[in-house]
Design a protein around this motif. Structure first.
Motif, PDB file in Angstrom:
ATOM      1  N   GLY A 308       0.810  -1.217   0.000  1.00  0.00           N
ATOM      2  CA  GLY A 308       0.000   0.000   0.000  1.00  0.00           C
ATOM      3  C   GLY A 308       0.839   1.260   0.000  1.00  0.00           C
ATOM      4  O   GLY A 308       2.036   1.245   0.309  1.00  0.00           O
ATOM      5  N   ILE A 309       0.209   2.354  -0.370  1.00  0.00           N
ATOM      6  CA  ILE A 309       0.851   3.666  -0.439  1.00  0.00           C
ATOM      7  C   ILE A 309       0.203   4.551   0.612  1.00  0.00           C
ATOM      8  O   ILE A 309      -1.028   4.569   0.735  1.00  0.00           O
ATOM      9  N   PRO A 310       0.991   5.282   1.404  1.00  0.00           N
ATOM     10  CA  PRO A 310       0.386   6.200   2.381  1.00  0.00           C
ATOM     11  C   PRO A 310      -0.589   7.161   1.713  1.00  0.00           C
ATOM     12  O   PRO A 310      -0.364   7.617   0.591  1.00  0.00           O
ATOM     13  N   ASP A 311      -1.659   7.449   2.421  1.00  0.00           N
ATOM     14  CA  ASP A 311      -2.698   8.316   1.845  1.00  0.00           C
ATOM     15  C   ASP A 311      -2.147   9.679   1.442  1.00  0.00           C
ATOM     16  O   ASP A 311      -2.583  10.266   0.448  1.00  0.00           O
ATOM     17  N   GLY A 358      -6.256  -4.304  -1.312  1.00  0.00           N
ATOM     18  CA  GLY A 358      -5.751  -5.588  -0.816  1.00  0.00           C
ATOM     19  C   GLY A 358      -4.338  -5.482  -0.271  1.00  0.00           C
ATOM     20  O   GLY A 358      -4.004  -4.576   0.500  1.00  0.00           O
ATOM     21  N   PRO A 359      -3.455  -6.397  -0.695  1.00  0.00           N
ATOM     22  CA  PRO A 359      -2.081  -6.402  -0.165  1.00  0.00           C
ATOM     23  C   PRO A 359      -1.180  -5.323  -0.750  1.00  0.00           C
ATOM     24  O   PRO A 359      -0.022  -5.210  -0.367  1.00  0.00           O
ATOM     25  N   GLY A 360      -1.673  -4.555  -1.694  1.00  0.00           N
ATOM     26  CA  GLY A 360      -0.832  -3.540  -2.328  1.00  0.00           C
ATOM     27  C   GLY A 360      -1.659  -2.411  -2.874  1.00  0.00           C
ATOM     28  O   GLY A 360      -2.590  -1.923  -2.228  1.00  0.00           O
ATOM     29  N   CYS A 361      -1.339  -2.005  -4.084  1.00  0.00           N
ATOM     30  CA  CYS A 361      -2.083  -0.925  -4.728  1.00  0.00           C
ATOM     31  C   CYS A 361      -2.423  -1.333  -6.159  1.00  0.00           C
ATOM     32  O   CYS A 361      -1.839  -2.274  -6.711  1.00  0.00           O
ATOM     33  N   ARG A 362      -3.368  -0.635  -6.732  1.00  0.00           N
ATOM     34  CA  ARG A 362      -3.859  -0.959  -8.064  1.00  0.00           C
ATOM     35  C   ARG A 362      -3.789   0.290  -8.935  1.00  0.00           C
ATOM     36  O   ARG A 362      -4.416   1.314  -8.649  1.00  0.00           O
ATOM     37  N   PHE A 363      -2.997   0.195  -9.997  1.00  0.00           N
ATOM     38  CA  PHE A 363      -2.935   1.253 -11.002  1.00  0.00           C
ATOM     39  C   PHE A 363      -3.920   0.907 -12.110  1.00  0.00           C
ATOM     40  O   PHE A 363      -3.979  -0.255 -12.559  1.00  0.00           O
ATOM     41  N   GLU A 364      -4.671   1.893 -12.559  1.00  0.00           N
ATOM     42  CA  GLU A 364      -5.677   1.646 -13.598  1.00  0.00           C
ATOM     43  C   GLU A 364      -5.525   2.657 -14.722  1.00  0.00           C
ATOM     44  O   GLU A 364      -5.470   3.866 -14.469  1.00  0.00           O
ATOM     45  N   VAL A 365      -5.456   2.151 -15.944  1.00  0.00           N
ATOM     46  CA  VAL A 365      -5.396   2.974 -17.145  1.00  0.00           C
ATOM     47  C   VAL A 365      -6.730   2.832 -17.868  1.00  0.00           C
ATOM     48  O   VAL A 365      -7.163   1.708 -18.160  1.00  0.00           O
ATOM     49  N   ARG A 366      -7.357   3.961 -18.167  1.00  0.00           N
ATOM     50  CA  ARG A 366      -8.643   3.958 -18.880  1.00  0.00           C
ATOM     51  C   ARG A 366      -8.467   4.682 -20.208  1.00  0.00           C
ATOM     52  O   ARG A 366      -8.011   5.831 -20.218  1.00  0.00           O
ATOM     53  N   LEU A 367      -8.828   4.007 -21.285  1.00  0.00           N
ATOM     54  CA  LEU A 367      -8.657   4.560 -22.630  1.00  0.00           C
ATOM     55  C   LEU A 367      -9.986   4.498 -23.367  1.00  0.00           C
ATOM     56  O   LEU A 367     -10.720   3.508 -23.269  1.00  0.00           O
TER      57      LEU A 367
END
Length: 371
Positions: A308-311, A358-367
């Motif tokens: 995770g990444i700090p807020d 979850g256990p990390g972070c999610r990067f999302e690309v929308r095109l």
């Protein structure tokens, strides 16, 4: 009943007299065009009164009115004109006072719409000034953030360049002075020099790509390509790094449709996301790339197990040279990968975001499916 010919002469002389007064008034308004609006309103009112008086004088002489009747008419018109001039002066003072209030509000450190009642036009101007000040404040904040980012970039890249350059110089001097002579060490030094040169080349390429993005010089060569092909290429380009770190890498396309993109540039953006996820995922962790079509958009998500990444850091993840840590570790890159990915995605009229999941972070690309 006045004959029609005499009526024409009356109109002619009345218009002529009024035109002379109007010409003089226009000349005065031109000369005093930089003066207060109150003075100009008084001139307009006086011109109106004098034009009326001149017309009445013409009519009175042509109609042969006696002196008494002429004096009465002129007195009435003059009185009405003086009252009109007084009203104009009061209105002009009100406009001047409202303008001063608005000017004082503009001269303040932070513009706030005056609480006093303003004429409709000045009130509209006040609202527009407030909106303009808000845009200027937002622009100033963006400029300050960009300047801070540039300073950090110069400092961090200088640090990252200094480390490999120092190593290259030390190895080159050792080879030149024949401090190392055995073939195994020489080969190892040559191999290390090649690795450091490749690292420097990659860093320079990132800087050049980022400069093109910021300068608006990124030219896209769009072509139709399957979403599955983009995901497969991103996975294939990062498999070696994932194996070396012991990270499980998986790609899947749930629904694939052709997208109109620059395959080279968008492929680079996706590789940057995948490489970033692998670098921050511990050994035995997993990175998953999923492509799908949802909500009329092509979406590619990259999920990792980074913890995770700090807020507080989430809004800065895509900033230039941001790494989310104070320590500068060799081999960590110049912190430009995510900034480049955002620039490329936005150049495709798309959006990119990040969220803890979850256990990390999610990067999302929308095109968009069609451009």
């Amino acid at each position: 009943m006045i004959p029609f010919e005499d009526l024409l002469w009356v109109v002619f002389y009345a218009v002529l007299a009024a035109s002379v007064v109007a010409a003089v008034a226009l000349g005065l308004l031109f000369v005093l065009r930089d003066r207060s609006i109150a003075i100009q309103m008084i001139i307009v009112c006086a011109a109106t009164m004098l034009a009326t008086v001149s017309g009445i004088l013409v009519i009175s002489f042509m109609m042969l009115l006696n002196d008494h009747d002429r004096a009465v008419v002129l007195a009435v018109v003059t009185s009405a004109g003086l009252v009109a001039m007084a009203v104009s002066a009061l209105l002009g003072r009100r406009l001047v006072a409202a303008n001063r209030i608005l000017v004082e509000a503009v001269r303040a450190d932070r513009f706030r719409p005056p609480s006093a009642h303003l004429p409709a036009e000045l009130a509209e101007l006040s609202r527009e000034l407030e909106a303009a000040y808000e845009r200027l404040a937002a622009s100033h904040e963006r400029e300050q953030a960009l300047e801070t980012s540039r300073r950090e970039l110069v400092a961090w890249v200088s640090h990252d360049l200094r480390t490999p350059l120092a190593g290259l110089r030390a190895m080159a001097e050792a080879l030149e002075d024949e401090v190392v002579a055995d073939q195994g060490t020489v080969r190892r030094y040559h191999g290390r020099i090649r690795v450091e040169v490749e690292r420097l080349t990659e860093m320079v390429d990132d800087l050049f790509e980022l400069s093109r993005i910021h300068a608006g010089a990124l030219r896209l060569s769009r072509q139709r390509v399957g979403l599955a092909d983009l995901v497969a290429e991103a996975v294939a380009g990062a498999e070696a790094l994932a194996r070396a770190k012991g990270v499980r890498l998986h790609g899947d396309v749930r629904e694939g449709l052709p997208v109109q993109v620059d395959t080279g540039e968008l492929g680079r953006a996706l590789r940057n996301l995948v490489v970033n996820a692998i670098r921050h995922t511990p050994s035995d962790g997993a990175v998953e790339i999923i492509g799908e079509v949802r909500g009329g958009e092509a979406r590619v998500t990259v999920a990792d197990a980074c913890g995770g990444i700090p807020d507080d850091d989430l809004p800065r993840v895509f900033d230039v040279a941001f790494r989310g840590e104070a320590a500068r570790t060799p081999g960590g890159g110049a912190g430009l990968g995510l900034a480049i990915a955002r620039g490329i995605v936005e150049a495709h009229a798309g959006e990119i975001g990040v969220a803890n999941d979850g256990p990390g972070c999610r990067f999302e690309v929308r095109l968009p499916l069609t451009i």
